[in-house]
Design an enzyme around this catalytic site. Sequence first.
Site, PDB file in Angstrom:
ATOM      1  N   GLU A  60     -22.979 -27.804  17.692  1.00 56.96           N
ATOM      2  CA  GLU A  60     -21.541 -28.002  17.810  1.00 56.96           C
ATOM      3  C   GLU A  60     -21.106 -29.426  17.454  1.00 56.96           C
ATOM      4  OE1 GLU A  60     -22.601 -24.366  19.889  1.00 56.96           O
ATOM      5  OE2 GLU A  60     -23.404 -26.409  20.030  1.00 56.96           O
ATOM      6  N   HIS A 129     -21.093 -21.147  31.808  1.00 56.41           N
ATOM      7  CA  HIS A 129     -20.422 -20.435  30.721  1.00 56.41           C
ATOM      8  C   HIS A 129     -19.080 -19.853  31.158  1.00 56.41           C
ATOM      9  CE1 HIS A 129     -24.537 -19.702  28.564  1.00 56.41           C
ATOM     10  NE2 HIS A 129     -24.003 -20.880  28.269  1.00 56.41           N
TER      11      HIS A 129
END
Length: 326
Positions: A60, A129
Site C-alpha cells: 500500500e 480489520h
Amino acid sequence: MKTVQFREALREAMSEEMRADNSVFLMGEEVAEYNGAYKVSQGMLDEFGPKRVIDTPIAELGFAGIGVGASMNGLRPIVEFMTWNFAILAADQIINSAAKMLQMSGGQYHCPIVFRGGNGPAGQLGATHSQSFEAFYAHVPGLKVVVPSTPYDAKGLLKAAIRDNDPIVFLESEKMYGDKGEIPEGEYIVPIGVADIKRKGTSVTLVTFGKIIKVVFEAADVLEKEGISCEIIDLRSVRPIDYATVVESIKKTNRCVVVEEAWPLASISSEIAYHLQRYAFDYLDAPVMRVTQTDTPFAFSPTLIDEALPNVERIVKAVKSTLYRN
C-alpha cells in the site's frame, strides 16, 4: 431512474470519468484481472486496458506513493485499497505527501487523487480489520473526506471527487456494496460538503453518515410510532462538514443526537456537539447526545459486535433522553 447496486454506482462513476478524461486511471490490489476484490471494477480492464486499470503488489505504501507522484504530474489517479485498515501502511503518503503537497510546494503542485475502499466494521473480521477512519483523516488539513450512504450519493460524490483538485479520502463499506438504490439515467454530480436531509422531522435531529444511517432509519421508524418525529441529516462528507444545514435543523427541532460507527474520543460527533453548543446554543432545549461504537477494539464474537455498535435500542434511548422521557 434506474435501480443499481452500490458497487455498480461506483463503477459507473469511475467509468464515465475515465471515458471523459484520459488522465484518470484506477490502480490497486486485484482491481484488474480479478475485477476488483468486491467486483466494483468489474469489466473495466476489458474496456480501458492494463495501462489504465492496473493491478498492484500488496504494498500500500508503494502504490499510494506512485499515485501521489502521478497526480503531481498531470494525471488523476483513483487508488483503491482493499480495506482502509490496510491503508494505515500508506498513511505517510496520504497524510505527509498528498495532504501537504499544495502548501509545501508553495502552490506549484496540486494533488488530484482519490483514495477509496472499504471502511469500518464488516462482519467478523477482528479488531485490526474493523476500524472506522472518518475522524482519523478528517483531522488532517489538506484532505477532503467523503462518506456516501446510498448508491445515488456514491456515484455523484465519486464523480465530484475525481474532478476535484485536492486529495480525497473516499470511505465506502464492504457491507454496502450490494445495497440497491435509484440513480438517474446519465450523468450527475453531488457536490462535496453539502449535507442531505434524508427525512424531515420536527421533534429531534439525527445527524449521521455512512452505512449506520440504515440503523438510524430503523430507530426513527420505532420512534415515529411513539409520536416522535425525527429529522435525519446525512452529512455525506466529514471534511468539509456542512454545519449550516445542521444548525438550521436545530433551530426547528431544538434537539440533536449524533450517530456514528467510530470510537467516541475526538470523533465527528464530538466536533458536531462542540459546533452546536457554540453556534446553536440558544436553540438547544437539551444537551446534544452521541451514540458511537464502544471505546474498545472491535471484537470477533458476534454477540460482542452487537454490543459494540450503535443499535436501535441505544439510539431510541438517546432520543428520549433529549426529550426527557424515560
